[in-house]
Each structure stands twice: as C-alpha cells, then as structure tokens.
Enzyme design. Structure first.
Site, PDB file in Angstrom:
ATOM      1  N   ASP A 275      13.905  91.842 -18.701  1.00  0.00           N
ATOM      2  CA  ASP A 275      13.114  92.815 -19.451  1.00  0.00           C
ATOM      3  C   ASP A 275      11.656  92.363 -19.339  1.00  0.00           C
ATOM      4  O   ASP A 275      11.399  91.228 -18.952  1.00  0.00           O
ATOM      5  CB  ASP A 275      13.611  92.762 -20.910  1.00  0.00           C
ATOM      6  CG  ASP A 275      12.801  93.644 -21.823  1.00  0.00           C
ATOM      7  OD1 ASP A 275      12.442  94.743 -21.392  1.00  0.00           O
ATOM      8  OD2 ASP A 275      12.539  93.238 -22.964  1.00  0.00           O
ATOM      9  N   THR A 488      12.030  97.727 -17.221  1.00  0.00           N
ATOM     10  CA  THR A 488      11.217  97.861 -18.429  1.00  0.00           C
ATOM     11  C   THR A 488      11.066  99.321 -18.835  1.00  0.00           C
ATOM     12  O   THR A 488      11.209 100.215 -18.009  1.00  0.00           O
ATOM     13  CB  THR A 488       9.821  97.231 -18.196  1.00  0.00           C
ATOM     14  OG1 THR A 488       8.971  97.546 -19.290  1.00  0.00           O
ATOM     15  CG2 THR A 488       9.191  97.763 -16.931  1.00  0.00           C
ATOM     16  N   ASN A 599      17.409  96.760 -27.366  1.00  0.00           N
ATOM     17  CA  ASN A 599      17.596  97.671 -26.222  1.00  0.00           C
ATOM     18  C   ASN A 599      18.104  96.940 -24.976  1.00  0.00           C
ATOM     19  O   ASN A 599      18.441  97.566 -23.986  1.00  0.00           O
ATOM     20  CB  ASN A 599      16.283  98.394 -25.903  1.00  0.00           C
ATOM     21  CG  ASN A 599      15.157  97.431 -25.614  1.00  0.00           C
ATOM     22  OD1 ASN A 599      15.239  96.246 -25.940  1.00  0.00           O
ATOM     23  ND2 ASN A 599      14.111  97.907 -24.991  1.00  0.00           N
TER      24      ASN A 599
END
Length: 869
Positions: A275, A488, A599
């Site tokens: 991420d 991302t 997430n």
C-alpha cells in the site's frame, strides 16, 4: 488436538463474557438491565460513555446539548479518528426521555448489507399533523463494535447478531499452508509408495509362501519408519523457535508473529504488494502550498499570509463600523456586479476563510483539563454558512504540477447564492435525501447542479512524507529479486511521484503510463503499445485495470509480470485482493502483501504471507496479518535474515528427519534379506522409540540454530535471497541425494556388523545400533554450517544418554526375546575389539561423505561460501 481444544475453550469463554455484558434497556416502566445476548430488534438501548455499542442502532437521543456525539470506530474500520454522529432531530427535540413512549413513530431500514459507510432509511412520526418524515443516513447510525466517546446515547436497535455490519464484514480467514509444507507432503507421499513397493518386493522374493498377506503386513509395519512421523512435530517446534527469534530480534522491535505456521514463506517471496499511504509514507499530512493562480505561498512564506489576513480583517472592521449594518457584509452585491480584479490581500482572505469554514476538524471539549482536537482533512465536503448563504465546496482535481512534486492537492472554490436559489436547492436536497432508491446518486446530482460557475479561490498542497529508510529497503528488496507492486487509492500523478521518490522505480528506468481505456478495442491497442517497451515500470489506474482484466487477463498479467515495478492507482480494497489472487494463479509464485489500514485487510488475507504495519489508521491491518511490524524498513531484515534462515533450516531439518527414518529401514531390509526374507524385527520396540527420540532428537533439532552466513552479510548481499526462490534447498534432487546417502549408510552399517561379527553373532544388535547412533551424530555435524554452543551440548548429551543406556538397559540389545538368554554383557562393550569394530564401521559409513562434501566445496562452492571466505 489438545492445544486446539484449549484455544476453542478460551474463545468460548471470551464469547460468553461479551454476550453477558449488561446494558440499560428503556421500557414503559423505566430502565431495565438486559444482557447483550437478549437484545432484540426494536429495543431502546441506553449506552454510556466508553461503553461498547452492542448492536446496530439508529441514534435517537443524546445527553449532549448539540444533539450529536462522537464514536470511536477503530475496531470496525481500523481508523483512529472519532466520527461525529447526529441524533434524529424529531426525537432529540422531545422534552424528556419518557416522551419517547408518548409518540407514535416507526423506522424504515434497508435490508442488512456489508457496506459500513452507507445506510438508507427513514424515520416517520405519524401522530403529528402533517406526519414528519426524516431521512436517515450513515450519520444517524451507531454500528455494533464501536465505542461511545462522548455523552450518553439512546438508540433503537435495527440489526442484531449475524445481520450487524461488523459480523457481516468478518470473513473466515483461510488457513494458510506454506510452500515448504506442501513440498514435504509430496515427498512423504513418495516415501509411502516406496514403503509399499519395498514390502511387496520382500514378499515376492519370499516366493509368496504360506499366508503371504500376513507377511506383507508385517513388512509394512517393520519398514514403517520410512514414513517420517516425527517430521511434523520437529517442524512445528522449529516454526515456534523461528517465531520466537523474530519477536526477540532487537533490530526489529515490536514485531509480532500471529501465524506461526508459515515463517518459511518469508524466504520464498517473489512478489511484494504494498500500500502507499501509511506504509511507504508516514500518513502525516503537512500543509505545504497555497496557490492563488498568480502567486504561490510555500512553508517558508506562511507569515506573509498571516499579515495579509490581519490587514483584511482590520479593513473589514472599519468598513463594518462605517456601514453600521451589523451582520450583513458588504460583499452581498458582488455576484451581480461586474468582476473586478481583487487585491492579493482580499483573495488570500477569501481563500483562508473558505478553508476555515470547510473542513472536518472538530475540537472536543472534555470536562477534564486539556482539549483533544481530532482532525481529518476532508477531500470533498460541503458546508452551508448561515450568515450570507455562501455555499462552499472543495473538490479534488488534476493539479498536475503539484501532484508531480508529490503533494496531495485540493481545489477550493465558492459561489454566492440568493435566498431563492438557496431555498430551491435545500428543498431538492431534502427530497433527494428522503428517497429510498439510488439515494446517493440523486443527492450527488443535486449537489452537482450547484457546483457550476463557481469562483476559483485557491489550490492547496499537502505533503505526506516517506517513512524512514524506505529507499534503501526498496533497493534491497529489488536486488533480492523481489518484484514490487504498489497498489494505492491515490491519484495517478501522486502515485507516480512517490514511486520515483521512494526509488520503487530506479532512476534509469522509463515509466509507461497506461492510458485510460474503456472498451476492448482501446485496451487491445494500449496493450500492444506497452508490449513494444522493454524494462520499463507500468503505471495503471483501477478502471483501466478492470477493463484489461475483463478482456485480456492472461496477456495483461504476463506483460505486467515482466515489469520491474508496477503501480496501480485508484484501487479499491477488493481490487487489491483480486490482483493478489491473479498473481498467485498465473505465476504460481509466492506473494506477500503489506499494508496498514482497514482497506488493506482483504489483500493481506488473500496473500500467501500478509504483513501488517501498526499505523496511524489503527491496528486493523496488523491484527489481520500473519506478521505485524512497526515500520516498513523492518521488512528488509524480516525477509533477508529471518525468512531466509527459516526456509534453509526447515529444509535441512525436514530432509534430515527423513534420512533418519530411511537409514534404519534400510538396515531392517538388509537384515531381513540376509535371513531368508524373514519378517523379524532387528531392534526391539524400546530401541526404535529411543532412536527417534532421546538418542538423536536434540542434535537433529539443533539444526534450527544453523546459519550459513551472518545476519549482517545477508543484509549486505540481498542477492543471496534470490537463490531461495528457485527452491533448491528442498527439491526432488536433494531428496534423492539424501535417499542414496541413507541406502549407502544403512547397507554399510548392517553388512559391516554382520561381516565383522561372525563369531559373536549375538552382539550384532549392539554393534550395528551403536554405529548407527554415532553415524547420525556425525551426519548432523556434517550438515551444520555454523556451530552454536547448544549444538555441541546436544551432541554430547545424546551420546551420554546412549552410553548410559548401553550400561543399564542391556537386555534390549539382545536379538529376539529376552527369554533366549541373549543378554548383552557389559564386559563385551568395554573390550577393545568392540570399540575398534564400531569405529571402523562408522568411519566407512561417514568418511566418503565428508570427502565428497570437501571436494564439492572446493570445486563448485555455493554462493554463501564465497562470501563467508
């Protein structure tokens, strides 16, 4: 089994504890205490400050004057900032708590669903004239598993049990099995086939005499040591040791191993999916730039902005004093008057005022000393300021230049409305909020109709700085042959910029930005354009990726896998997980996902090995992961040192345990064939048990302390890690080498014992078993690459145990049953003949292997030897 049963029992106790927490339920007769497991839909529940909310509720009343409260949602979505929730105004206005029972009203709620960020419902009060309809959205809900942070709240329960959002969002995590375990399982299957084949061969050579099937089973039992039963125990203990070493490593403090079954996976990784925000960057936003079109202010010129704002306020105060109109500012007529070029000072004032009015920063005042300001920068937000009905909106936009500097950008604009325009907007907005179908689309359409012909005020740029040592860590991972993909949710320019600044893409490499594609034709053309490029990094957005995967999944993954680095921007959490599974299916290589927010959880759980970082966004990712670390740079040591060692040690340990079983089975086979294929055991039960446990367990297990190079070397030369991905430490080739060694040694030990001991045949057992134990201990010494003091202790401890058992348990060393009188006399063991014959057999079985190992080291040394020397 017992361990799992204890875990289950503890889980049961924890569940019971949670289910029996008491809450106050409001009834016509007043407050009643009720267990959380007895709460039903439609109950009115009172939740105090710092108490966990037991089920999903609609927020009716609060003790706070403002009619709103804050809740902490870190256990639900992993975010640490407090969320503002608003009570239904119709019930909040009621004078007293008891009045809730004097009104006639109902709540309509949509069917239970997974999305924790949306809710559609209506609250209708029927006994007023006309009936009051209020729309309910996410800000009127209190989800289970969140905690009330301010005031006392009263809510009506709408979902319980398995229908609550928090339960619907917990997926059953799959049990992860390491590649090494799968490989060892394959070898064990091969060994089982060998066992059956050997038994059949023995029975065949016997000539199927008499009850041959009974003999077949006897042979199966005699040779059953071929199957390494103790392998699982040794490996599991080894894994526990590796986990302990990781957690105790002072160079990576705060590391937690949550899944103890896959430490070897860390040594086999080919793809690392990471991420960006909070993982590569610090997730600390610093305000860097205010751009007014003609003039741009940076961090060093913020004081100029202060002076401009002061000037404009002093001017306004003097004007207001002259006009004496009080609250109506003189800017009222601006919208109709022709646009006049404003001074810089007034433009700054407008811009700063818009930013000040339009944000999500909410100070919370506690009765105790001190103020906690909970802040979050909102990317898109609207705010209605009552004094002159100015509608302010800020929405993200392609501000290319700032984004290329790595700043996250925001456009601020404003629009002045007349009273009629505002009333019209408000009625349409309320109408849209009450609709039960496509509510979010309708609301967006109404807001969109207002966001036209706005006056641009300014651009703002916020920087999210890289974490410490991200560049050298990524450099190291790249040299170790690991391909890094950055997934991302951020904008394309910002993602590209971070990829460059973090050296995810090296300076010499080109970057291919995949154009936006919407259909099959465009995707085909763009893929062809990309195919022509060599050795360049790929940047693609989530939408284009979706299109490519729909039509050209195989071609796209094949091309992307050849790239040194891939950046996917504007990715949703499910897309992240989908990319992980695609890589696993198409390449068959091991993947690792690393992230820090709620997430990233689905991506972490989908990967072969998930690493979570304890970040600003809370602990949700680190709790869902297999390994939890504090900073991104710790991943270097975790893989290069611990991952590499875990894999190499487990491979050596696994093969050695197999060798240990094969060698004794070879001796049994030789023994049986010499004695006309009789299914008679060579060693008594106790010796067989002792062989696999007390006599050889410690030295064999001490292989988990072995290392080929020092940790500093492994960090300095990440290229060593590359060799592991080929899986050469444990393959059918190395396995066959060990099988041949076992057959050679087993044969030498048994034939040697039979040849040298024709006269005292009774002593064959003692001789061959002693030579066997010595051979095993010497083989451990041969396998070890770096000695540890515990290994030496283990070797001598096992030898001591064996020698003492020779003296005390001598009845076990006779052939056949004890009643035959074949006792082993202690006098025989101490004779010189016994000692030199045992030594001779042991030397013949081990010396050739030492010589071969020495020659191999000299002629084709492995890469770590070159470094060590």
């Amino acid at each position: 089994m017992t361990r799992e049963a204890i875990d289950e029992f503890r889980r049961f106790q924890r569940d019971k504890e949670v289910n029996s927490q008491l809450y106050s339920k409001l009834t016509v007769r007043g407050k009643v205490q009720v267990k959380s497991s007895d709460i039903q839909v439609g109950d009115l529940i009172i939740v105090e400050k710092n108490q966990r909310i037991p089920s999903d509720m609609v927020f009716l009343r609060t003790s706070e004057k403002a009619g709103s409260c804050f809740i902490r949602t870190d256990q639900l979505d992993g975010e640490t900032d407090w969320k503002l929730k608003v009570a239904v105004s119709c019930t909040q206005r009621l004078p007293a708590l008891g009045d809730l029972f004097s009104i006639s009203a109902y709540v309509y709620a949509q069917k239970p669903q997974m999305d924790i960020h949306s809710f559609e419902g209506t609250f209708t009060r029927e006994d007023s004239d006309p009936p009051v309809h209020e729309s309910l959205s996410i800000e009127n809900t209190l989800w289970a598993s969140t905690v009330v942070a301010s005031g006392t709240v009263i809510g009506v329960v709408i979902y319980t049990g398995k229908e609550t959002r928090s339960v619907m969002n917990t997926s059953n995590p799959k049990n992860k099995v390491g590649l090494l375990d799968l490989e060892l399982n394959r070898l064990t299957k091969a060994l089982f086939l060998a066992l059956v084949a050997l038994s059949v061969v023995m029975v065949t050579l016997q000539g199927f005499v008499g009850p041959w099937y009974r003999n077949l089973f006897r042979f199966l039992l005699l040779f059953s040591y071929i199957i390494p039963i103790s392998l699982r125990v040794n490996l599991d203990m080894g894994k526990a040791v590796y986990g302990w070493m990781m957690m105790k490593d002072e160079n990576i403090p705060g590391t937690v191993v949550r899944t103890s079954t896959i430490p070897e996976e860390l040594g086999r990784l080919v793809y690392l999916l990471t991420d960006k925000t909070g993982t590569l960057t610090q997730n600390e936003m610093v305000f860097k730039r205010l751009h007014l079109g003609t003039v741009s202010y940076g961090a060093d010129t913020m004081d100029e902005i202060q002076s401009h704002v002061r000037d404009s306020y002093s001017q306004m105060q003097s004007q207001a004093g002259g006009n004496n109109t009080g609250s109506t500012p003189p800017r009222k007529a601006q919208s109709s008057a022709p646009k006049v070029r404003k001074s810089v000072s007034s433009r700054i004032h407008e811009a700063v005022k818009a930013i000040v009015l339009c944000h999500n920063v909410t100070p919370v005042y506690e009765s105790r000393a001190g103020v906690t300001g909970e802040t979050e920068f909102a990317e898109a937000d609207q705010d209605f300021s009552d004094e002159n009905r100015t509608y302010q909106a800020s929405s993200p936009d392609e501000c290319g230049n700032m984004a290329r500097e790595g700043l996250r950008t925001l456009v601020v604009a404003k629009k002045a409305l007349t009273e009629e325009q505002y009333q019209d907007f408000e009625s349409r907005y309320t109408q849209a909020k009450l609709s039960m179908h496509d509510r979010s689309l309708k609301v967006a359409a109404v807001v969109e109709s207002l966001e036209r012909e706005m006056e641009l005020l300014c651009l703002t740029g916020v920087e999210d700085q890289l974490q410490a040592d991200v560049r050298p860590t990524l450099e190291m991972l790249r040299n170790a042959g690991i391909k890094i993909w950055m997934l991302t949710g951020d904008k394309l320019e910002t993602a590209t910029c971070i990829a460059k600044s973090s050296h995810l893409v090296s300076r010499t490499q080109d970057i291919h930005i995949f154009r936006q594609v919407t259909n099959r034709g465009e995707a085909h053309l763009e893929l062809n354009a990309f195919r022509r490029k060599h050795d360049c990094a790929l940047v693609i957005s989530g939408d284009s990726l979706e299109v490519c995967l729909k039509y050209y999944e195989h071609e796209f993954v094949e091309l992307a896998c050849q790239c040194p680095a891939v950046v996917c921007c504007r990715c949703s959490p499910t897309q992240k997980a989908h990319i992980v599974t695609l890589l696993q299916q198409h390449t068959g290589r091991r993947t690792c996902a690393i992230g820090d927010g709620g997430n990233d959880v689905s991506m972490i759980q989908a990967a072969d090995c998930g690493i979570g970082i304890e970040g600003k966004e809370g602990k949700q990712a680190s709790l869902a992961a297999d390994f939890s670390i504090r900073q991104f740079r710790h991943i270097g040591r975790l893989l290069m040192v611990h991952g590499r060692n875990s894999y190499k040690r487990s491979a050596a340990l696994g093969q050695f345990v197999m060798h240990r079983g094969l060698i004794i089975s070879t001796m049994q086979a030789v023994f049986s064939s010499v004695f006309y294929f009789a299914s008679v055991p060579l060693y008594q039960g106790f010796l067989m048990v002792g062989y696999a446990t007390i006599y050889t367990m410690f030295p064999v297990f001490s292989l988990v302390l072995d290392q080929d190079v020092k940790p500093e070397m492994a960090m300095l030369y990440p290229e060593l890690y590359k060799d592991l991905t080929k899986g050469r430490s444990l393959s059918f080739k190395t396995f066959l080498i060990w099988v041949l060694i076992s057959i050679y040694q087993g044969g030498i030990l048994m034939y040697g014992a039979l040849v040298l001991f024709e006269s005292e045949f009774v002593h064959v057992v003692a001789i061959s078993f002693t030579a066997l134990i010595l051979t095993e201990l010497l083989m451990v010494a041969l396998t070890v690459r770096t000695w540890h003091w515990l290994m030496v202790v283990a070797e001598f401890l096992s030898l001591g145990c064996y020698v003492s058992s020779l003296a005390f348990l001598n009845e076990y060393f006779g052939i056949g049953r004890v009643s035959f009188g074949a006792f082993l006399d202690v006098a025989f063991i101490t004779t010189v003949a016994f000692l030199w014959k045992v030594s001779a057999i042991t030397v013949v079985s081990c010396l050739p292997l030492y010589v071969l190992k020495y020659l191999r080291r000299k002629l084709s040394p492995p890469s770590y030897c070159k470094l060590a020397s």
